[in-house]
Design an enzyme around this catalytic site. Sequence first.
Site, short mmCIF file in Angstrom:
data_model
loop_
_atom_site.label_atom_id
_atom_site.label_comp_id
_atom_site.label_asym_id
_atom_site.label_seq_id
_atom_site.Cartn_x
_atom_site.Cartn_y
_atom_site.Cartn_z
N HIS A 1 79.44 -112.80 -30.65
CA HIS A 1 77.91 -112.59 -30.47
C HIS A 1 77.61 -111.53 -29.24
O HIS A 1 76.78 -111.04 -29.13
CB HIS A 1 76.95 -113.70 -30.34
CG HIS A 1 76.95 -114.42 -31.69
ND1 HIS A 1 76.62 -114.13 -32.81
CD2 HIS A 1 77.11 -115.89 -31.96
CE1 HIS A 1 76.61 -114.94 -33.66
NE2 HIS A 1 77.07 -115.85 -33.27
N GLU B 1 79.47 -124.94 -39.56
CA GLU B 1 78.23 -124.56 -39.25
C GLU B 1 77.19 -124.45 -40.49
O GLU B 1 76.50 -123.86 -40.62
CB GLU B 1 78.22 -123.06 -38.83
CG GLU B 1 78.97 -122.87 -37.39
CD GLU B 1 79.15 -121.70 -36.73
OE1 GLU B 1 78.36 -121.29 -35.85
OE2 GLU B 1 80.12 -120.93 -36.96
N ASP C 1 73.41 -122.53 -36.27
CA ASP C 1 73.68 -121.95 -37.77
C ASP C 1 73.36 -123.15 -38.94
O ASP C 1 73.00 -122.96 -39.76
CB ASP C 1 74.95 -121.25 -38.08
CG ASP C 1 74.86 -119.80 -37.33
OD1 ASP C 1 73.97 -119.22 -36.92
OD2 ASP C 1 75.99 -119.30 -36.97
#
Length: 247
Positions: free
Chosen positions: A33, A138, A164
């Site tokens: 990210h 996730e 998530d």
Amino acid sequence: MSLGVGVRLTRSVEIARAMAVAGFDWLFLDMEHGVMSLEACAQIATAALDAGIAPIARVPNGEYAIATRALDNGVLGIVMPHVDTAAEAKEVVNRLKYPPVGHRSMGGIGPHYGLRSSSTGAAAEALNAANLTVVMLETPTAIENAEAIAAVPGVDVLLIGTNDLCAEMGIPGDFGNERVAEAYRKMIAAAKKHGKFPGMAGIYNEQIMPRYIEMGARFILSGQDAQFLMGGATQRTGFLRKTYPGS
């Protein structure tokens, strides 16, 4: 319990020693990210080896070219996000571990041995033992497959990405929800059954974190650099504004 700290904002190698002094056990170098480059990741990882804190990198799902180059250049573990099945976990192991566990290519001399040469066999055995292979669960599908994933040889850590997971469940940000607690129970039971380490990521609320640690989560992503910087900075400005209310 092993405590990690996310590194997304920082690019300076001093972060490794600073976080070691702060009491963390490992760095979570985020290339999924964040905008951290492979070069910056390798430099911080090398500094971390000298500082006595383990450098672990998260790469985008399936980006094995990035993952293996990071491992060749100082990183001591890879976090692979969005692993839903045992088959996907096996692929992760095959790509990230040396033979006979997996099929990763030998990368030559790296920072792990202080750039000294070592026999290929000894290096492969030592690094297979030292490098953590962390798979992130996730989705509800991943949680349902937690035991099968935990049973995969070469997987070391099952790490729930709670942000998530909550989003996939339709309960974004509701970290105290009983469905999240049940997911942790399933993951922790699976990890314990197969001798793997159960992990927690994405939860930084100090009222909620103890719940999952008490259940058995032991590999803990404790927060990230930007969060700590903003927290400390906000506390200081609040203190000074309160001290001098006319400012």
